[in-house]
Motif scaffolding. Sequence first.
Motif, short mmCIF file in Angstrom:
data_model
loop_
_atom_site.label_atom_id
_atom_site.label_comp_id
_atom_site.label_asym_id
_atom_site.label_seq_id
_atom_site.Cartn_x
_atom_site.Cartn_y
_atom_site.Cartn_z
N ASP A 152 67.95 84.52 40.77
CA ASP A 152 67.37 85.78 41.24
C ASP A 152 66.42 85.55 42.40
N GLU A 153 65.65 84.45 42.36
CA GLU A 153 64.73 84.16 43.46
C GLU A 153 65.49 83.74 44.72
N VAL A 154 66.55 82.97 44.53
CA VAL A 154 67.40 82.59 45.66
C VAL A 154 68.01 83.83 46.30
N ASP A 155 68.57 84.70 45.47
CA ASP A 155 69.21 85.92 45.99
C ASP A 155 68.22 86.83 46.68
N ALA A 156 66.98 86.86 46.21
CA ALA A 156 65.96 87.71 46.84
C ALA A 156 65.69 87.24 48.27
N ILE A 157 65.69 85.93 48.48
CA ILE A 157 65.51 85.38 49.84
C ILE A 157 66.70 85.75 50.72
N TYR A 158 67.90 85.60 50.17
CA TYR A 158 69.10 85.99 50.95
C TYR A 158 69.03 87.47 51.34
#
Length: 251
Positions: A74-80
Amino acid sequence: MATPATISFTDPAVQRRPFPAYAALRQDGPVYWDESSQAWIVIGYGEVRAIALDPTTYSSVTGRLLVTKRPYQDEVDAIYRAHGVLPTNTLVVADPPLHTFHRALVDKVFTISRVKQMRDYLGSVVNGLVDGVIDRGEVEFSAELATKIPIYVIADQLGMPRSKFARFKLWSDAVVDGNDPTNDKETQLALTRTICEFHRFILDRADEYRRAPADNMLSDLVRARDADGRALDDRELASIVLIILVAGNDT
C-alpha cells in the motif's frame, strides 16, 4: 561437485563462473527447484518452448517480475499514485489477449525494414564510442562501451537525449533492483521514487510527441492503434517503454 540442490545463482562465486553450474544442471535434467528463489527453473529447450506456448497452464502474470507484491505494498502504491503511475502487466508479464494487444502495437515499431535501415547508424554509435576511448590505451569495457551502446541506441530510437545517459542507467537499475526480494522497506520505497522519476520523464516526452509527432519509437507508440482503434494508456505506455529500456540495459 555442485549438484542442483546446492546451486544458487545468487551466489557471487556462481555468478563469476556459472559454467560448471550450467553443466551440472543440464546433466541432471531439464527442470530443477531453486531454493534461493523458491522457484522451479526450466532449462530444457523443448520444455521451455512447451511452457511458452501454453499460457493457460503457465501464466506470465506471476508477480515475480516487474509487478511484485510486498507486505507494505500500500505504501509503495501510494508513491506510484502520487508521483508516477501504478505498474501494470504488459509484454513479458502479460498473457493473451492482453499480451497480443501490446505485442501487436510494439511489432509496428520493431519492423524488419526499420532494423535494416539502422545498420550504418549502429556502426556509427559503436565507432563514436570507440573513438572516444581509443587514445587512452586501456578502458573498463563494460562501463565505457558495453553499457553505453544499448542505452544510447534505445535512447535514440525512443527519441530521448543521450545526455540523460546517467539517469537512464539509474532508472533502469532501479527497476532491476526493485525486483530483489531481499530489499528492506526503506530501500524499496527509495527505488519506487526513482522509478517514478522515469514515469514522469516518459509521460512528459509522450505529451510532446502527441503535440508534435516525430520519427521515433515513443512517438510511434503514442500514436499506435489496434484494429479496434484502441491506444495505449499512460500506465501501459510507461510499462512498455520501461521494459524496452531495461531489456537493453540489463541484458
